[in-house]
Motif scaffolding. Sequence first.
Motif, PDB file in Angstrom:
ATOM      1  N   LEU A  30      32.768  46.679 130.013  1.00  0.00           N
ATOM      2  CA  LEU A  30      32.290  47.902 129.371  1.00  0.00           C
ATOM      3  C   LEU A  30      31.084  47.592 128.492  1.00  0.00           C
ATOM      4  O   LEU A  30      31.115  46.655 127.700  1.00  0.00           O
ATOM      5  CB  LEU A  30      33.385  48.520 128.497  1.00  0.00           C
ATOM      6  CG  LEU A  30      34.563  49.128 129.221  1.00  0.00           C
ATOM      7  CD1 LEU A  30      35.650  49.492 128.229  1.00  0.00           C
ATOM      8  CD2 LEU A  30      34.151  50.352 130.008  1.00  0.00           C
ATOM      9  N   VAL A  31      30.021  48.386 128.654  1.00  0.00           N
ATOM     10  CA  VAL A  31      28.824  48.243 127.830  1.00  0.00           C
ATOM     11  C   VAL A  31      28.454  49.620 127.305  1.00  0.00           C
ATOM     12  O   VAL A  31      28.385  50.585 128.069  1.00  0.00           O
ATOM     13  CB  VAL A  31      27.650  47.644 128.642  1.00  0.00           C
ATOM     14  CG1 VAL A  31      26.384  47.610 127.807  1.00  0.00           C
ATOM     15  CG2 VAL A  31      28.003  46.262 129.136  1.00  0.00           C
ATOM     16  N   GLU A  32      28.215  49.719 126.011  1.00  0.00           N
ATOM     17  CA  GLU A  32      27.942  50.995 125.365  1.00  0.00           C
ATOM     18  C   GLU A  32      26.596  50.930 124.650  1.00  0.00           C
ATOM     19  O   GLU A  32      26.249  49.906 124.066  1.00  0.00           O
ATOM     20  CB  GLU A  32      29.055  51.262 124.358  1.00  0.00           C
ATOM     21  CG  GLU A  32      28.922  52.517 123.584  1.00  0.00           C
ATOM     22  CD  GLU A  32      30.100  52.696 122.639  1.00  0.00           C
ATOM     23  OE1 GLU A  32      30.608  53.811 122.569  1.00  0.00           O
ATOM     24  OE2 GLU A  32      30.502  51.718 121.981  1.00  0.00           O
ATOM     25  N   HIS A  33      25.840  52.019 124.722  1.00  0.00           N
ATOM     26  CA  HIS A  33      24.580  52.141 123.993  1.00  0.00           C
ATOM     27  C   HIS A  33      24.602  53.447 123.204  1.00  0.00           C
ATOM     28  O   HIS A  33      25.005  54.487 123.734  1.00  0.00           O
ATOM     29  CB  HIS A  33      23.381  52.161 124.940  1.00  0.00           C
ATOM     30  CG  HIS A  33      23.085  50.851 125.563  1.00  0.00           C
ATOM     31  ND1 HIS A  33      23.419  50.560 126.857  1.00  0.00           N
ATOM     32  CD2 HIS A  33      22.513  49.740 125.060  1.00  0.00           C
ATOM     33  CE1 HIS A  33      23.043  49.328 127.139  1.00  0.00           C
ATOM     34  NE2 HIS A  33      22.498  48.810 126.063  1.00  0.00           N
ATOM     35  N   LEU A  34      24.157  53.380 121.963  1.00  0.00           N
ATOM     36  CA  LEU A  34      23.998  54.565 121.127  1.00  0.00           C
ATOM     37  C   LEU A  34      22.560  54.580 120.627  1.00  0.00           C
ATOM     38  O   LEU A  34      22.087  53.592 120.058  1.00  0.00           O
ATOM     39  CB  LEU A  34      24.960  54.525 119.932  1.00  0.00           C
ATOM     40  CG  LEU A  34      26.421  54.611 120.342  1.00  0.00           C
ATOM     41  CD1 LEU A  34      27.155  53.359 119.986  1.00  0.00           C
ATOM     42  CD2 LEU A  34      27.045  55.818 119.717  1.00  0.00           C
ATOM     43  N   ARG A  35      21.878  55.691 120.875  1.00  0.00           N
ATOM     44  CA  ARG A  35      20.498  55.838 120.396  1.00  0.00           C
ATOM     45  C   ARG A  35      20.458  57.015 119.441  1.00  0.00           C
ATOM     46  O   ARG A  35      20.716  58.156 119.833  1.00  0.00           O
ATOM     47  CB  ARG A  35      19.540  56.071 121.551  1.00  0.00           C
ATOM     48  CG  ARG A  35      18.082  56.062 121.123  1.00  0.00           C
ATOM     49  CD  ARG A  35      17.139  56.248 122.289  1.00  0.00           C
ATOM     50  NE  ARG A  35      17.070  57.619 122.745  1.00  0.00           N
ATOM     51  CZ  ARG A  35      16.329  58.589 122.194  1.00  0.00           C
ATOM     52  NH1 ARG A  35      15.597  58.329 121.131  1.00  0.00           N
ATOM     53  NH2 ARG A  35      16.323  59.806 122.690  1.00  0.00           N
ATOM     54  N   PHE A  36      20.178  56.736 118.181  1.00  0.00           N
ATOM     55  CA  PHE A  36      20.114  57.781 117.162  1.00  0.00           C
ATOM     56  C   PHE A  36      18.661  58.159 116.926  1.00  0.00           C
ATOM     57  O   PHE A  36      17.776  57.305 116.930  1.00  0.00           O
ATOM     58  CB  PHE A  36      20.731  57.284 115.842  1.00  0.00           C
ATOM     59  CG  PHE A  36      22.209  57.081 115.934  1.00  0.00           C
ATOM     60  CD1 PHE A  36      23.079  58.138 115.719  1.00  0.00           C
ATOM     61  CD2 PHE A  36      22.728  55.837 116.238  1.00  0.00           C
ATOM     62  CE1 PHE A  36      24.446  57.958 115.798  1.00  0.00           C
ATOM     63  CE2 PHE A  36      24.106  55.643 116.320  1.00  0.00           C
ATOM     64  CZ  PHE A  36      24.954  56.704 116.110  1.00  0.00           C
ATOM     65  N   HIS A  37      18.431  59.446 116.701  1.00  0.00           N
ATOM     66  CA  HIS A  37      17.088  59.923 116.383  1.00  0.00           C
ATOM     67  C   HIS A  37      17.207  61.243 115.637  1.00  0.00           C
ATOM     68  O   HIS A  37      18.256  61.885 115.641  1.00  0.00           O
ATOM     69  CB  HIS A  37      16.242  60.085 117.649  1.00  0.00           C
ATOM     70  CG  HIS A  37      16.800  61.059 118.632  1.00  0.00           C
ATOM     71  ND1 HIS A  37      16.425  62.392 118.659  1.00  0.00           N
ATOM     72  CD2 HIS A  37      17.724  60.913 119.616  1.00  0.00           C
ATOM     73  CE1 HIS A  37      17.093  63.007 119.623  1.00  0.00           C
ATOM     74  NE2 HIS A  37      17.891  62.140 120.219  1.00  0.00           N
ATOM     75  N   ASN A  41      13.927  69.510 113.909  1.00  0.00           N
ATOM     76  CA  ASN A  41      14.462  70.283 112.777  1.00  0.00           C
ATOM     77  C   ASN A  41      15.111  69.393 111.716  1.00  0.00           C
ATOM     78  O   ASN A  41      15.720  69.894 110.780  1.00  0.00           O
ATOM     79  CB  ASN A  41      15.486  71.309 113.273  1.00  0.00           C
ATOM     80  CG  ASN A  41      14.861  72.307 114.218  1.00  0.00           C
ATOM     81  OD1 ASN A  41      13.767  72.816 113.970  1.00  0.00           O
ATOM     82  ND2 ASN A  41      15.528  72.580 115.320  1.00  0.00           N
ATOM     83  N   GLY A  42      14.999  68.097 111.878  1.00  0.00           N
ATOM     84  CA  GLY A  42      15.556  67.166 110.908  1.00  0.00           C
ATOM     85  C   GLY A  42      17.040  66.886 111.081  1.00  0.00           C
ATOM     86  O   GLY A  42      17.670  66.306 110.205  1.00  0.00           O
ATOM     87  N   VAL A  43      17.609  67.278 112.243  1.00  0.00           N
ATOM     88  CA  VAL A  43      19.031  67.046 112.514  1.00  0.00           C
ATOM     89  C   VAL A  43      19.197  65.686 113.196  1.00  0.00           C
ATOM     90  O   VAL A  43      18.454  65.354 114.121  1.00  0.00           O
ATOM     91  CB  VAL A  43      19.611  68.172 113.402  1.00  0.00           C
ATOM     92  CG1 VAL A  43      21.058  67.889 113.770  1.00  0.00           C
ATOM     93  CG2 VAL A  43      19.484  69.520 112.710  1.00  0.00           C
ATOM     94  N   LEU A  44      20.156  64.902 112.725  1.00  0.00           N
ATOM     95  CA  LEU A  44      20.438  63.604 113.323  1.00  0.00           C
ATOM     96  C   LEU A  44      21.127  63.805 114.669  1.00  0.00           C
ATOM     97  O   LEU A  44      22.123  64.519 114.768  1.00  0.00           O
ATOM     98  CB  LEU A  44      21.329  62.770 112.398  1.00  0.00           C
ATOM     99  CG  LEU A  44      21.679  61.365 112.877  1.00  0.00           C
ATOM    100  CD1 LEU A  44      20.423  60.509 113.030  1.00  0.00           C
ATOM    101  CD2 LEU A  44      22.656  60.720 111.924  1.00  0.00           C
ATOM    102  N   LEU A  64      24.702  65.478 114.621  1.00  0.00           N
ATOM    103  CA  LEU A  64      25.546  65.172 113.468  1.00  0.00           C
ATOM    104  C   LEU A  64      24.996  65.927 112.256  1.00  0.00           C
ATOM    105  O   LEU A  64      23.860  65.715 111.855  1.00  0.00           O
ATOM    106  CB  LEU A  64      25.541  63.659 113.207  1.00  0.00           C
ATOM    107  CG  LEU A  64      26.034  62.853 114.401  1.00  0.00           C
ATOM    108  CD1 LEU A  64      25.278  61.570 114.546  1.00  0.00           C
ATOM    109  CD2 LEU A  64      27.506  62.603 114.253  1.00  0.00           C
ATOM    110  N   ARG A  65      25.814  66.795 111.725  1.00  0.00           N
ATOM    111  CA  ARG A  65      25.421  67.584 110.557  1.00  0.00           C
ATOM    112  C   ARG A  65      26.423  67.367 109.436  1.00  0.00           C
ATOM    113  O   ARG A  65      27.625  67.292 109.694  1.00  0.00           O
ATOM    114  CB  ARG A  65      25.395  69.068 110.920  1.00  0.00           C
ATOM    115  CG  ARG A  65      24.352  69.419 111.926  1.00  0.00           C
ATOM    116  CD  ARG A  65      24.257  70.938 112.089  1.00  0.00           C
ATOM    117  NE  ARG A  65      23.267  71.243 113.086  1.00  0.00           N
ATOM    118  CZ  ARG A  65      23.538  71.803 114.250  1.00  0.00           C
ATOM    119  NH1 ARG A  65      24.750  72.121 114.585  1.00  0.00           N
ATOM    120  NH2 ARG A  65      22.564  72.055 115.087  1.00  0.00           N
ATOM    121  N   PRO A  66      25.943  67.316 108.192  1.00  0.00           N
ATOM    122  CA  PRO A  66      26.880  67.170 107.070  1.00  0.00           C
ATOM    123  C   PRO A  66      27.736  68.433 106.914  1.00  0.00           C
ATOM    124  O   PRO A  66      27.280  69.532 107.227  1.00  0.00           O
ATOM    125  CB  PRO A  66      25.990  66.955 105.858  1.00  0.00           C
ATOM    126  CG  PRO A  66      24.632  67.388 106.270  1.00  0.00           C
ATOM    127  CD  PRO A  66      24.568  67.343 107.767  1.00  0.00           C
TER     128      PRO A  66
END
Length: 68
Positions: A30-37, A41-44, A64-66
């Motif tokens: 199993l290989v996992e990749h997560l790319r955050f940006h 609108n400034g939302v993660l 992802l929103r607070p």
Amino acid sequence: SEGKRFGEPGFYRVQRVDASRVRVWRVRSLVEHLRFHEDRNGVLCCEHTMRFWGMPALALSYRLRPTA
């Protein structure tokens, strides 16, 4: 999740042997990749992919929103 040795990043299976012992092994298939940006609108956001034996197994996109 592409570490090369036990203890490096990757997937691990943990199994309870008895009340005081567990068995742990690394799942190399199993290989996992997560790319955050951040979107315009400034939302993660995150693009999350997983491969099993080199073949695509999962692809997710989420924001992802607070909470208030």
